[in-house]
Design a protein around this motif. Structure first.
Motif, short mmCIF file in Angstrom:
data_model
loop_
_atom_site.label_atom_id
_atom_site.label_comp_id
_atom_site.label_asym_id
_atom_site.label_seq_id
_atom_site.Cartn_x
_atom_site.Cartn_y
_atom_site.Cartn_z
N PHE A 6 0.83 -1.27 -0.13
CA PHE A 6 0.13 -0.06 0.04
C PHE A 6 0.75 1.15 0.05
O PHE A 6 1.93 1.35 0.67
CB PHE A 6 -0.73 0.06 1.24
N ARG A 7 0.55 2.34 -0.65
CA ARG A 7 1.19 3.54 -0.78
C ARG A 7 0.05 4.72 -0.53
O ARG A 7 -0.27 5.36 -1.57
CB ARG A 7 1.95 3.87 -2.15
N TRP A 8 -0.39 4.69 0.56
CA TRP A 8 -1.63 5.75 0.99
C TRP A 8 -0.63 7.35 0.87
O TRP A 8 -1.55 7.95 0.72
CB TRP A 8 -2.03 5.75 2.24
N ASN A 9 0.42 7.54 1.15
CA ASN A 9 1.03 8.76 1.03
C ASN A 9 0.98 9.40 -0.17
O ASN A 9 0.58 10.72 -0.61
CB ASN A 9 2.25 8.82 1.48
N GLN A 10 0.89 8.58 -1.31
CA GLN A 10 1.01 8.74 -2.64
C GLN A 10 -0.35 9.24 -3.05
O GLN A 10 -0.64 10.13 -3.75
CB GLN A 10 1.46 7.68 -3.70
N ALA A 11 -1.46 8.25 -2.60
CA ALA A 11 -2.73 8.54 -2.89
C ALA A 11 -3.26 9.82 -2.33
O ALA A 11 -3.98 10.65 -2.85
CB ALA A 11 -3.58 7.40 -2.23
N PHE A 12 -3.03 10.02 -0.80
CA PHE A 12 -3.54 11.25 -0.21
C PHE A 12 -2.83 12.39 -0.73
O PHE A 12 -3.38 13.61 -0.49
CB PHE A 12 -3.10 11.07 1.33
N ARG A 188 -2.54 2.27 -8.84
CA ARG A 188 -2.80 2.19 -7.35
C ARG A 188 -4.17 2.28 -7.34
O ARG A 188 -4.80 3.15 -6.61
CB ARG A 188 -2.15 3.15 -6.41
N GLU A 191 -6.04 2.14 -3.40
CA GLU A 191 -6.00 3.21 -2.44
C GLU A 191 -6.80 4.56 -2.91
O GLU A 191 -7.58 5.00 -2.40
CB GLU A 191 -4.42 3.96 -2.56
N TYR A 192 -6.86 4.62 -4.22
CA TYR A 192 -7.39 6.03 -5.02
C TYR A 192 -8.88 5.78 -4.75
O TYR A 192 -9.81 6.59 -4.63
CB TYR A 192 -6.80 6.08 -6.37
N ILE A 195 -10.36 5.89 -1.33
CA ILE A 195 -10.50 7.25 -0.90
C ILE A 195 -11.67 7.81 -1.68
O ILE A 195 -12.50 8.56 -0.85
CB ILE A 195 -9.15 8.27 -1.42
#
Length: 221
Positions: A6-12, A188, A191-192, A195
């Motif tokens: 998971f790469r939540w930072n990239q999504a946020f 991703r 994640e996207y 959100i």
């Protein structure tokens, strides 16, 4: 074996873009509701007019809107009209398609609401010197809209969710379109879209809660 990272930072980091898309989604839903309510009132008047042509047009609109997929309706506005040389932008096609659907469902809701209004109210208004049109506008219609308030709210929620169907006409500025574009670039998906789902949920929840609070305040008696 589950090895997804998971790469939540990239999504946020893309949240501002998604919120801009959410604003476009809300705009389309609000405009489609305003148009849909206006047309639904006209369709209701047509069905009560006694004119076979107007009544037939209204009944056909309601039947098509309620008994065909919303996706089909949007598709026909964009690509169907294109076959006749009428080329609309994705934004306009989505707006018209959702407004068409809204009008059909709301017209049926209004028809049900009218059944809850005693005919004696119209007769009383006529006895005061009002014309048939004035009686409907000043006496019947306000009560019809009051009875239909919560169904209108439900249709607004449905309009918000229907904006995601704009993907079929290459709509890329609403919340779903922006989210899809981001996933196409980054791969991703989870994640996207997670959100985006939360944003959709918050929007619809705000609408329903606000409507209940407003109804409790406006319709206390």
């Amino acid at each position: 074996m589950f090895n997804y990272s998971f790469r939540w930072n990239q999504a946020f980091a893309s949240l501002p873009q998604m919120l801009e898309g959410a604003w476009v989604t809300i705009q389309i839903a609000l405009l489609s509701m305003a148009i849909g309510i206006t047309i639904a009132i006209l369709l209701t008047v047509f069905r009560r007019s006694g004119n076979k042509l107007l009544s037939g047009v209204a009944s056909t609109w309601v039947e098509v809107a309620r008994n065909t997929p919303a996706l089909f309706q949007i598709y026909m506005v964009h690509f169907g009209l294109g076959g006749f040389g009428i080329h609309l932008s994705p934004y306009l096609s989505l707006l018209i398609g959702i407004a068409f659907n809204n009008a059909g469902y709301l017209a049926e809701n209004f028809r049900g609401a009218l059944k809850a209004i005693p005919e004696t109210q119209t007769r009383a208004a006529r006895s005061l010197g009002m014309s048939q049109g004035q009686a409907f506008t000043n006496v019947v219609m306000p009560q019809m809209l009051r009875i239909s308030f919560l169904p209108i709210t439900n249709q607004m929620v449905w309009a918000i969710l229907m904006t995601s169907l704009g993907a079929v006409v290459a709509m890329n500025t609403d919340l779903f379109g922006v989210t899809k574009a981001l996933t196409d670039r980054t791969f991703r998906t989870f994640e996207y879209f997670a959100i985006a789902a939360v944003i959709f949920y918050v929007i619809t929840k705000v609408i329903t809660v606000s409507a209940r609070l407003l109804a409790a305040r406006l319709f206390r008696y």
